[in-house]
Design an enzyme around this catalytic site. Structure first.
Site, PDB file in Angstrom:
ATOM      1  N   ASP A 133     -27.450 -29.737  -5.463  1.00  0.00           N
ATOM      2  CA  ASP A 133     -26.717 -28.659  -6.131  1.00  0.00           C
ATOM      3  C   ASP A 133     -25.336 -28.514  -5.505  1.00  0.00           C
ATOM      4  O   ASP A 133     -25.202 -28.139  -4.340  1.00  0.00           O
ATOM      5  CB  ASP A 133     -27.507 -27.357  -5.985  1.00  0.00           C
ATOM      6  CG  ASP A 133     -26.971 -26.236  -6.861  1.00  0.00           C
ATOM      7  OD1 ASP A 133     -25.918 -26.429  -7.497  1.00  0.00           O
ATOM      8  OD2 ASP A 133     -27.608 -25.164  -6.904  1.00  0.00           O
ATOM      9  N   HIS A 178     -23.303 -26.325  -6.682  1.00  0.00           N
ATOM     10  CA  HIS A 178     -23.223 -24.855  -6.712  1.00  0.00           C
ATOM     11  C   HIS A 178     -21.845 -24.339  -7.111  1.00  0.00           C
ATOM     12  O   HIS A 178     -21.470 -23.205  -6.785  1.00  0.00           O
ATOM     13  CB  HIS A 178     -23.624 -24.287  -5.337  1.00  0.00           C
ATOM     14  CG  HIS A 178     -24.352 -22.980  -5.427  1.00  0.00           C
ATOM     15  ND1 HIS A 178     -23.744 -21.778  -5.170  1.00  0.00           N
ATOM     16  CD2 HIS A 178     -25.641 -22.693  -5.732  1.00  0.00           C
ATOM     17  CE1 HIS A 178     -24.616 -20.789  -5.306  1.00  0.00           C
ATOM     18  NE2 HIS A 178     -25.778 -21.319  -5.654  1.00  0.00           N
ATOM     19  N   GLU A 192     -26.212 -30.865  -9.711  1.00  0.00           N
ATOM     20  CA  GLU A 192     -26.145 -29.604 -10.449  1.00  0.00           C
ATOM     21  C   GLU A 192     -24.805 -28.905 -10.232  1.00  0.00           C
ATOM     22  O   GLU A 192     -24.276 -28.886  -9.126  1.00  0.00           O
ATOM     23  CB  GLU A 192     -27.284 -28.691  -9.977  1.00  0.00           C
ATOM     24  CG  GLU A 192     -27.320 -27.338 -10.657  1.00  0.00           C
ATOM     25  CD  GLU A 192     -28.554 -26.542 -10.290  1.00  0.00           C
ATOM     26  OE1 GLU A 192     -28.470 -25.295 -10.307  1.00  0.00           O
ATOM     27  OE2 GLU A 192     -29.602 -27.150  -9.978  1.00  0.00           O
ATOM     28  N   GLU A 215     -26.786 -22.629 -15.553  1.00  0.00           N
ATOM     29  CA  GLU A 215     -27.307 -21.331 -15.115  1.00  0.00           C
ATOM     30  C   GLU A 215     -26.317 -20.206 -15.389  1.00  0.00           C
ATOM     31  O   GLU A 215     -26.710 -19.040 -15.459  1.00  0.00           O
ATOM     32  CB  GLU A 215     -27.661 -21.358 -13.635  1.00  0.00           C
ATOM     33  CG  GLU A 215     -26.488 -21.489 -12.690  1.00  0.00           C
ATOM     34  CD  GLU A 215     -26.920 -21.667 -11.250  1.00  0.00           C
ATOM     35  OE1 GLU A 215     -26.796 -20.698 -10.469  1.00  0.00           O
ATOM     36  OE2 GLU A 215     -27.391 -22.765 -10.900  1.00  0.00           O
ATOM     37  N   HIS A 252     -33.134 -22.770 -15.105  1.00  0.00           N
ATOM     38  CA  HIS A 252     -32.813 -22.174 -13.815  1.00  0.00           C
ATOM     39  C   HIS A 252     -33.741 -20.979 -13.604  1.00  0.00           C
ATOM     40  O   HIS A 252     -33.898 -20.154 -14.493  1.00  0.00           O
ATOM     41  CB  HIS A 252     -31.344 -21.720 -13.858  1.00  0.00           C
ATOM     42  CG  HIS A 252     -30.855 -21.035 -12.634  1.00  0.00           C
ATOM     43  ND1 HIS A 252     -30.674 -19.667 -12.572  1.00  0.00           N
ATOM     44  CD2 HIS A 252     -30.465 -21.526 -11.432  1.00  0.00           C
ATOM     45  CE1 HIS A 252     -30.186 -19.345 -11.389  1.00  0.00           C
ATOM     46  NE2 HIS A 252     -30.058 -20.448 -10.667  1.00  0.00           N
TER      47      HIS A 252
END
Length: 381
Positions: free
Chosen positions: A183, A185, A209, A235, A284
């Site tokens: 991720d 992020h 991700e 997400e 998510h």
């Protein structure tokens, strides 16, 4: 049947539950958790309650249309999360009233079990192997880790090497038969993400991700052209319209959050849209048991469903764990890294209402951390 009562419960560690009650005594539960902004979502749910009380809970799609389209100002995470929690609760009522799980109402099961993954750190370089081993010890066959902690706009050699070392350590523990998702992020600029992704390719991550922040979704295509690693995002996208550009740009995995993106009703439509682009669904869900159950119900009825995130043991869970709010924990137990098909009516779990009410009396004040770079400027968390 009529809706007679709408309640919200702010429960540790950072969740917001929604309860709908009917005059027939059927109760539906949903989760409207928007991490760090529960108070705002609670207010919107209370506004929607003015419309919902006295209405037929069975008219799920009509309620969804009213809540998302009757207001002049619409969309975004706060409205989306309020709609999501209510939508989940309406589907829960419908399933309980008919005595069937929600996935039966969505066309029936297309699979008997869903593969799960857990979180394994990554912000801090220490402890990553132990964290992964802990997830393997409970039977999971896949984990997700953050690529890094705070990351500069253009990574230093040490920062880049740190990412590679952590993912390599994860791969060593996992071996060739288990998976690690990485991720980013939204902490990486496009330039930084494009630089690091090819270096990760020999370690074969399951997916990368959120390589860039969602505001920069128009840059996803450039990132997709820089790597063979599957790209996941979603997400912080809240409807089909948000997802269309990233699907067209070449993502491989769509990650809508059923507590932010309009609930079961909208995520089913996002899944169908994703299927047109040969994209898999992996919702998510670092949230609570109601959100997880809603994800699973969608997953059991969705052909292009890949894997499911869950929050057991995640570092955010301080003061409560996912299973603390359910009476019967067995439906959400892992079996060989999977959760078996839920067979109970509605969302398939029994919420411990006494525990929820007790937790709401204590409430929570969770907020996203504030990070800064060494020069004092704000850093992406």
């Amino acid at each position: 049947m009529k809706i007679t009562r709408v309640e919200t419960f702010m429960v540790a560690p950072r969740w917001l539950f929604v309860r709908l009650e009917t005059n027939d005594g059927v109760v539906g539960w949903g989760e409207a958790s928007l991490e760090g902004h529960s108070d705002a979502v609670r207010t919107v749910v209370e506004q929607f309650a003015e419309y919902l009380v006295g209405s037929d809970p069975g008219r799920i799609e009509d309620h969804w249309q009213v809540m998302t389209k009757s207001g002049f100002y619409r969309g975004g995470p706060v409205f989306g999360s309020a709609v999501a929690g209510i939508d989940q609760a309406l589907w829960d009522i419908k399933g309980k009233a008919l005595g069937v799980p929600v996935h039966d109402l969505l066309g029936g099961a297309v699979r008997d079990r869903i593969r799960m993954y857990g979180w394994a750190g990554g912000d801090d370089p220490s402890g990553i192997t132990d964290a992964i081993q802990a997830q393997l010890d409970v039977g999971l066959t896949a984990v997700k880790m953050n690529a890094s902690g705070k990351m500069g706009p253009i990574g230093t050699v040490a920062e880049i090497d740190g990412v590679l070392e952590r993912v390599a350590a994860a791969r060593e523990v996992l071996g060739p038969d288990r998976d690690v998702a990485v991720d980013f992020h939204g902490r990486f600029t496009l330039a930084n993400a494009r630089r690091i992704a090819p270096l990760l390719e020999p370690l074969r991550p399951f997916f990368i991700e959120e390589p860039v922040v969602p505001e920069n979704s128009h840059l996803i295509r450039q990132f997709a052209q820089a790597t063979s690693i599957p790209i996941a995002t979603g997400e912080r996208l809240y409807n089909r319209q948000d997802f269309l550009p990233v699907l067209q740009a070449g993502i491989a995995v769509a990650q809508p959050d059923l507590s932010h993106a309009g609930g079961i009703s909208e995520v089913r439509r996002i899944a169908a849209l994703a299927e047109v682009y040969d994209v898999q669904l992996a919702p998510h869900c670092p949230l609570g048991p109601i959100a997880l159950a809603a994800c699973l119900q969608v997953g059991f009825a969705t052909p292009n469903f890949l894997i499911q995130e869950q929050s057991i043991g995640i570092h955010y869970n301080q003061g409560a764990e996912l299973l603390d709010y359910v009476l019967d924990k067995s439906p959400l137990r892992f079996v060989n890294g999977n959760i078996e098909r839920l067979t109970g009516p509605g969302l398939g779990i029994e919420v411990d209402e006494a525990a929820v009410r007790s937790a709401d009396a204590r409430g929570h004040t969770w907020r996203s951390p504030l990070w800064r770079h060494s020069d004092g400027s704000v850093a992406e968390w």
